[in-house]
Design a protein around this motif. Structure first.
Motif, PDB file in Angstrom:
ATOM      1  N   GLY A 229       1.083  -1.281   0.088  1.00  0.00           N
ATOM      2  CA  GLY A 229       0.255  -0.170  -0.383  1.00  0.00           C
ATOM      3  C   GLY A 229       1.213   0.754  -0.351  1.00  0.00           C
TER       4      GLY A 229
ATOM      5  N   PHE B 183       2.048   1.530  -3.462  1.00  0.00           N
ATOM      6  CA  PHE B 183       1.163   2.896  -4.686  1.00  0.00           C
ATOM      7  C   PHE B 183       1.236   4.397  -3.752  1.00  0.00           C
ATOM      8  N   LEU B 184       0.579   4.812  -2.344  1.00  0.00           N
ATOM      9  CA  LEU B 184       0.690   5.731  -2.232  1.00  0.00           C
ATOM     10  C   LEU B 184       1.862   6.935  -2.200  1.00  0.00           C
TER      11      LEU B 184
ATOM     12  N   GLY C 298       3.751   6.616  -5.246  1.00  0.00           N
ATOM     13  CA  GLY C 298       3.541   5.533  -6.307  1.00  0.00           C
ATOM     14  C   GLY C 298       2.962   7.321  -6.691  1.00  0.00           C
ATOM     15  N   PHE C 299       1.387   7.498  -5.688  1.00  0.00           N
ATOM     16  CA  PHE C 299       0.469   8.988  -6.189  1.00  0.00           C
ATOM     17  C   PHE C 299       0.986  10.303  -6.246  1.00  0.00           C
TER      18      PHE C 299
ATOM     19  N   ALA D 174       3.153  10.653  -8.666  1.00  0.00           N
ATOM     20  CA  ALA D 174       2.431  11.336  -9.803  1.00  0.00           C
ATOM     21  C   ALA D 174       1.773  12.492  -9.814  1.00  0.00           C
ATOM     22  N   ALA D 175       0.834  13.098  -8.735  1.00  0.00           N
ATOM     23  CA  ALA D 175      -0.065  13.917  -8.166  1.00  0.00           C
ATOM     24  C   ALA D 175       0.521  15.659  -8.453  1.00  0.00           C
TER      25      ALA D 175
ATOM     26  N   ARG E  82       0.084   5.841 -14.226  1.00  0.00           N
ATOM     27  CA  ARG E  82       0.911   6.924 -14.415  1.00  0.00           C
ATOM     28  C   ARG E  82       0.250   7.619 -13.615  1.00  0.00           C
ATOM     29  N   ASP E  83      -0.954   7.207 -13.518  1.00  0.00           N
ATOM     30  CA  ASP E  83      -2.597   8.639 -13.204  1.00  0.00           C
ATOM     31  C   ASP E  83      -2.539   8.200 -11.525  1.00  0.00           C
ATOM     32  N   ALA E  84      -2.293   9.556 -11.063  1.00  0.00           N
ATOM     33  CA  ALA E  84      -2.702   9.373  -9.825  1.00  0.00           C
ATOM     34  C   ALA E  84      -3.385   9.008  -9.116  1.00  0.00           C
TER      35      ALA E  84
ATOM     36  N   LEU F 160      -3.383   5.476  -8.844  1.00  0.00           N
ATOM     37  CA  LEU F 160      -2.449   4.230  -7.727  1.00  0.00           C
ATOM     38  C   LEU F 160      -3.110   4.424  -6.710  1.00  0.00           C
ATOM     39  N   LEU F 161      -3.484   6.036  -6.044  1.00  0.00           N
ATOM     40  CA  LEU F 161      -4.246   5.957  -5.050  1.00  0.00           C
ATOM     41  C   LEU F 161      -5.659   5.575  -4.920  1.00  0.00           C
TER      42      LEU F 161
ATOM     43  N   LEU G  78      -5.488   2.264  -6.136  1.00  0.00           N
ATOM     44  CA  LEU G  78      -4.772   1.063  -6.044  1.00  0.00           C
ATOM     45  C   LEU G  78      -4.292   0.984  -4.137  1.00  0.00           C
ATOM     46  N   GLY G  79      -3.664   2.113  -3.464  1.00  0.00           N
ATOM     47  CA  GLY G  79      -2.960   2.277  -2.860  1.00  0.00           C
ATOM     48  C   GLY G  79      -4.301   1.616  -1.017  1.00  0.00           C
TER      49      GLY G  79
ATOM     50  N   VAL H   8      -5.018  -1.777  -1.536  1.00  0.00           N
ATOM     51  CA  VAL H   8      -4.709  -2.648  -0.823  1.00  0.00           C
ATOM     52  C   VAL H   8      -5.025  -2.662   1.090  1.00  0.00           C
ATOM     53  N   ILE H   9      -4.257  -1.349   1.555  1.00  0.00           N
ATOM     54  CA  ILE H   9      -5.057  -1.255   2.190  1.00  0.00           C
ATOM     55  C   ILE H   9      -6.025  -1.396   2.983  1.00  0.00           C
TER      56      ILE H   9
END
Lengths: 363, 322
Positions: free
Chosen positions: A46, A49-50, A52-53, A56-57, B290-292, B295-296, B298-299, B302-303
């Motif tokens: 997790g 991914f955070l 990565g967020f 990206a953002a 690459r899309d924020a 990714l958010l 998916l994060g 998972v959580i």
């Protein structure tokens, strides 16, 4: 434990004044170690991914070390608040874990850019050790504390390696583990914190022991020509320190059990520790793993003793490829230690005889 | 499922045990080892550590590139200890702990002997053949020992042989031997071992009821099918496309077996982690990485999945004690 056995245990302890209040419902209890392990691995996924967020953002956060540091510090602070605000909410706790892990990565990325030259490894490692120590104290989450203790201790190990104290790392990690583990049950309301520290330090000590030798090139490769240079004497002193830690653990355990060093049990314990400690002069991973094994057993920690048994086997496999000693010397050392241990087992039967009719399935 | 130690630590954390009296409570409950338990532990530790160090010493000795020793002397050095150890087994019997430890030592020494054969006669055998032959040679001892640790060592030898087989020949016949085939073989091997072991343990054979050993085999089986599922989803090279269907079947079977039949939360926890990894990978494959927002999402997914999984597993643990 079954409900009946639980009730019986509660009644027995209440009779001796060792428990207070009502028997807690089973649902109030914590998760076993493997559930926590699953949560920890998922927490890291997790966190990636955070991260990565964030990349990206808010690309500027990763590009600027100052922005990375501020964002990382905010994430860790948010995690501390989250853990404190809702300590029993599973989703919130898992969210806090992932946020904190992502924050820690951002902080380390930022600090890594601030150091340069020969002090980069020791500087970053000491910073990580300090950061993780702070998080260990502030963030009241068991899993997070295990991670903070483990990663903080490993960072301290890297700093010691870079300072030229490589040979002392297994002994120091193991000593820290033994020191906390032997007081684990005496720390009253800090007991849960100490237990998290015990697991973190045990993992770091096992890693230091297993990697000591050929694989340590991974660590030593980071070193420049700075730091202390203790040469062969330093290596010998480091290994003697491992022997001393093992002996200390045995002596402390005997004292805890109220046994004299000259008793049968004391002689068995000291003889075993001396044999294995002597073997550690040439096979330095043996004494630390054995110290963890016996302290884990003394605290009835089956997860720790099981994991450490695999660490010992892992060390022996790694030792085969270690280039510091010839195969002939290694074989003589291991065979001699093996024979000495089997002889100590025979001696144990006269120094510390089995209770009559109390043993089956033995030679 | 939870240990007495775990319950007492929970009660201490919840303030049910007066400050400073946890050790006393652990002692009163018989959780901390007493003199007899310590004696048994040290007896086993000295025995098995002695045997493993002695076996490792012999293997290292024979691996040393001896020039001063003749062929017969080398074989005598490898074979005489095996005969001596087998004599010890005969004297003590395979039911005694020392007899089982001696069979473990004989099994280690057999590997050293086989390595010596390959080294001396330059048989041209590949490394995987050494491990396969080692497993075959010690099988009779493994069968008579009735000792879970020796079975695990035997299974480990087979796993290494399979991995080395594909490592050695994979580059040669890459078209025929892909990593997927290796994973299928490892999956088949460990799953067959798991099913057979659980089945026999369920019939009441006491020495097979070692949960640590079964958990290791279940982890190997689950790890292989999870990797195959990922291989299928990510479509690395050309896959057989059986990875995902078989992964679904494995998860369903593991859920049924370990939730309703055998009740082992360890395997359920491993299954939850496998579900998280495979589901996340499948969704990530369909999203722009690459899309924020992706990714958010998916994060948080998972959580959410891990928190829900952790909550469910804790309920299962609590049910066991209810």
């Amino acid at each position: 434990m079954s409900a009946t056995a639980r009730d019986a245990l509660w009644a027995k302890l209440r009779g001796q004044g060792l428990v207070e209040g009502e028997l807690p419902a089973p649902g109030e209890t914590r998760a076993p170690w493997f559930v926590r392990l699953m949560l920890g691995i998922a927490g890291w996924i997790g966190a990636f991914f955070l991260l990565g967020f964030v990349g990206a953002a808010f690309a500027f956060v990763l590009q600027s070390s100052a922005a990375s540091f501020v964002a990382g510090a905010c994430a860790c602070a948010a995690a501390v608040v989250i853990f404190r605000a809702a300590p029993r909410n599973d989703f919130i706790a898992q969210f806090g874990l992932a946020v904190s892990l992502a924050g820690q990565v951002l902080l380390v990325m930022a600090v890594g850019k601030w150091f340069s030259g020969p002090s980069v490894v020791v500087g970053v490692a000491l910073y990580i050790a300090l950061q993780q120590a702070l998080l260990f104290v502030l963030a009241p989450n068991y899993l997070h504390r295990v991670w903070a203790a483990w990663s903080g201790a490993l960072a301290a190990a890297y700093a010691l390696v870079d300072m030229g104290l490589y040979a002392f790392v297994p002994a120091l990690m193991t000593a820290a583990f033994v020191g906390v583990a032997l007081r684990e049950f005496d720390l009253a309301r800090y007991g849960a914190i100490a237990r998290a520290g015990v697991y973190g330090l045990a993992l770091a000590a096992m890693q230091a022991a297993v990697m000591h030798g050929g694989l340590s090139g991974v660590l030593i490769g980071l070193r420049g020509d700075h730091g202390l240079s203790l040469g062969e004497a330093g290596i010998w002193l480091g290994r003697l320190a491992s022997l001393a830690v093992l002996l200390w653990a045995v002596v402390e355990l005997l004292r805890r059990e109220g046994l004299a060093l000259s008793s049968g049990q004391g002689r068995v314990g000291l003889a075993g520790a001396l044999i294995l400690g002597a073997a550690s002069i040439k096979a330095p991973g043996v004494a630390p793993t054995v110290a963890i094994l016996i302290v884990g057993y003394a605290n009835t920690d089956r997860a720790l003793t099981g994991l450490d048994s695999f660490a010992l086997l892992g060390y022996l496999s790694h030792y085969y490829y270690s280039l510091q000693t010839t195969l002939l010397e290694k074989s003589a050392l291991l065979a001699a230690a093996g024979v000495a241990l089997l002889a100590a087992r025979l001696a144990m039967r006269s120094w510390w005889p089995a209770p009559k009719g109390g043993e089956t399935g033995h030679a | 499922m939870k240990s007495m130690r775990g319950d007492l630590l929970d009660w201490s954390d919840q303030g049910r045990i007066p400050a400073g009296r946890l050790r006393e409570a652990l002692d009163a409950a018989g959780v901390l080892p007493g003199a007899d338990a310590w004696r048994r532990f040290l007896d086993r530790m000295l025995l098995f550590m002695g045997v493993v160090l002695l076996g490792a010493g012999m293997i290292f000795f024979l691996a040393y590139n001896w020039n001063d020793l003749g062929r017969y002397a080398k074989f005598a050095l490898a074979e005489v200890p095996i005969l001596a150890v087998l004599a010890v087994v005969w004297r003590l019997g395979v039911d005694s702990l020392a007899g089982k430890a001696a069979l473990l030592l004989a099994s280690l020494l057999a590997g050293a002997l086989l390595a010596l054969v390959g080294q001396t006669y330059q048989t041209g055998a590949d490394t995987f053949e050494l491990f396969a032959a080692w497993a075959a040679v010690i099988l009779p001892w493994v069968l008579v020992a009735r000792f879970a640790a020796l079975w695990i060592a035997w299974l480990a030898l087979l796993n290494v042989a399979v991995a080395l087989y594909f490592h050695t020949l994979g580059w040669l016949w890459g078209m025929f031997f892909s990593p997927e085939k290796m994973l299928w073989l490892l999956f088949a091997l460990n799953t067959a071992a798991l099913v057979a072991w659980e089945g026999l343990a369920a019939t009441g054979i006491e020495w097979l009821r070692e949960r640590w050993a079964l958990r290791l085999v279940a982890t190997a089986s689950g790890g292989a099918i999870t990797a195959l599922g990922l291989y299928d989803i990510l479509d690395w090279r050309e896959t057989s496309h059986w990875g995902v269907p078989l992964w679904f079947a494995w998860i369903a079977a593991a859920y049924y077996a370990y939730r309703h039949w055998l009740r082992d939360v360890f395997v359920l926890a491993a299954g939850v982690l496998s579900v998280i990894v495979v589901t996340t990978t499948a969704l990530a494959k369909q999203m722009p990485m690459r899309d924020a927002g992706a990714l958010l999402f998916l994060g948080l997914l998972v959580i959410g999945m891990s928190a829900a999984g952790g909550y469910w597993l804790k309920r299962v643990v609590a049910e066991e004690g209810a």
